[in-house]
Design a protein around this motif. Structure first.
Motif, PDB file in Angstrom:
ATOM      1  N   GLY A   1      12.912  35.381 -16.222  1.00  9.90           N
ATOM      2  CA  GLY A   1      12.673  36.752 -15.780  1.00  9.90           C
ATOM      3  C   GLY A   1      11.271  36.947 -15.232  1.00  9.90           C
ATOM      4  O   GLY A   1      11.085  37.587 -14.187  1.00  9.90           O
ATOM      5  N   ILE A   2      10.288  36.393 -15.900  1.00  9.20           N
ATOM      6  CA  ILE A   2       8.906  36.515 -15.437  1.00  9.20           C
ATOM      7  C   ILE A   2       8.719  35.775 -14.115  1.00  9.20           C
ATOM      8  O   ILE A   2       8.105  36.279 -13.187  1.00  9.20           O
TER       9      ILE A   2
ATOM     10  N   GLU B   1      10.985  35.020 -11.809  1.00 10.45           N
ATOM     11  CA  GLU B   1      11.738  35.611 -10.703  1.00 10.45           C
ATOM     12  C   GLU B   1      11.104  36.896 -10.173  1.00 10.45           C
ATOM     13  O   GLU B   1      11.377  37.290  -9.040  1.00 10.45           O
ATOM     14  N   THR B   2      10.278  37.563 -10.971  1.00 10.93           N
ATOM     15  CA  THR B   2       9.671  38.817 -10.517  1.00 10.93           C
ATOM     16  C   THR B   2       8.163  38.710 -10.319  1.00 10.93           C
ATOM     17  O   THR B   2       7.521  39.702  -9.982  1.00 10.93           O
ATOM     18  N   ALA B   3       7.597  37.535 -10.517  1.00  9.71           N
ATOM     19  CA  ALA B   3       6.139  37.371 -10.477  1.00  9.71           C
ATOM     20  C   ALA B   3       5.534  37.826  -9.147  1.00  9.71           C
ATOM     21  O   ALA B   3       4.589  38.606  -9.128  1.00  9.71           O
ATOM     22  N   TYR B   4       6.050  37.345  -8.058  1.00 12.43           N
ATOM     23  CA  TYR B   4       5.476  37.657  -6.748  1.00 12.43           C
ATOM     24  C   TYR B   4       5.591  39.151  -6.440  1.00 12.43           C
ATOM     25  O   TYR B   4       4.628  39.772  -5.994  1.00 12.43           O
ATOM     26  N   GLN B   5       6.754  39.736  -6.698  1.00 11.13           N
ATOM     27  CA  GLN B   5       6.978  41.150  -6.415  1.00 11.13           C
ATOM     28  C   GLN B   5       6.076  42.039  -7.272  1.00 11.13           C
ATOM     29  O   GLN B   5       5.717  43.132  -6.877  1.00 11.13           O
ATOM     30  N   ARG B   6       5.725  41.571  -8.463  1.00  9.29           N
ATOM     31  CA  ARG B   6       4.879  42.352  -9.369  1.00  9.29           C
ATOM     32  C   ARG B   6       3.394  42.044  -9.175  1.00  9.29           C
ATOM     33  O   ARG B   6       2.565  42.460  -9.964  1.00  9.29           O
TER      34      ARG B   6
ATOM     35  N   MET C   1       9.852  29.797  -8.014  1.00 10.14           N
ATOM     36  CA  MET C   1      11.056  30.421  -8.567  1.00 10.14           C
ATOM     37  C   MET C   1      11.740  29.452  -9.525  1.00 10.14           C
ATOM     38  O   MET C   1      11.349  28.290  -9.615  1.00 10.14           O
TER      39      MET C   1
ATOM     40  N   CYS D   1       2.520  31.107 -15.214  1.00 10.42           N
ATOM     41  CA  CYS D   1       3.044  32.369 -14.725  1.00 10.42           C
ATOM     42  C   CYS D   1       2.683  33.415 -15.770  1.00 10.42           C
ATOM     43  O   CYS D   1       3.149  33.349 -16.908  1.00 10.42           O
TER      44      CYS D   1
ATOM     45  N   ASP E   1       2.095  37.582 -16.577  1.00  8.91           N
ATOM     46  CA  ASP E   1       2.292  38.977 -16.222  1.00  8.91           C
ATOM     47  C   ASP E   1       1.176  39.765 -16.899  1.00  8.91           C
ATOM     48  O   ASP E   1       1.229  40.019 -18.101  1.00  8.91           O
TER      49      ASP E   1
ATOM     50  N   SER F   1      10.438  34.669  -0.401  1.00 10.59           N
ATOM     51  CA  SER F   1      10.246  36.039   0.089  1.00 10.59           C
ATOM     52  C   SER F   1      10.063  36.055   1.603  1.00 10.59           C
ATOM     53  O   SER F   1       9.685  35.054   2.218  1.00 10.59           O
TER      54      SER F   1
END
Length: 144
Positions: free
Chosen positions: A9-10, A12-17, A41, A72, A74, A104
């Motif tokens: 989960g972290i 897969e959303t790292a770049y967007q966050r 990813m 990675c 957050d 992306s």
């Protein structure tokens, strides 16, 4: 090693966050290099993937020494993971295309001619950081 669901989960959303993953490599003689990989990813249940578009130090290091580390983190949630494993360049064009398609749009625009390479990292060790230590299963934790 099986990747923990929370780690997926972290990742897969790292770049967007705005918390992209960082890759550490070392040359054959041990000279380190570190850099952000916005395309990092989850590839499958035991591997990570990224699109290597610059083809500079990281690629040269992987060719000479496939041992890598990825972090990675957050910063907002104060949780993250360190991943250790072996990286390899994907030769299979079908897999390469799948990896490229998953990155992306920002990363794709930086490599419009699709000259980059797909890199797969087979993870051997996962170490939790921050809050992740509270939910990580100790039997799967190991030192690099």
């Amino acid at each position: 090693m099986k990747l923990p669901p929370e780690a997926k989960g972290i990742l897969e959303t790292a770049y967007q966050r705005s918390y992209p993953c960082t890759l550490a490599t070392a040359s054959k003689d041990g000279k380190p290099d570190i850099g952000i990989k916005g395309s990092m990813m989850v590839f499958d249940g035991e591997s990570l993937e990224y699109w290597e578009r610059t083809k500079r130090a990281h690629l040269n290091n992987i060719l000479a020494n496939p041992n890598v580390a990825v972090i990675c983190w957050d910063g907002q949630e104060k949780t993250g993971y360190r991943f250790f494993g072996n990286a390899q360049i994907v030769e299979d064009s079908t897999v390469r295309d799948v990896v490229r398609e998953r990155v992306s749009e920002t990363e794709k625009k930086l490599d419009p001619d699709k000259q980059g390479l797909a890199i797969i990292i087979k993870v051997s060790t996962v170490i939790p950081l921050g809050k992740a230590r509270q939910t990580f299963k100790p039997e799967s934790a190991a030192s690099p």
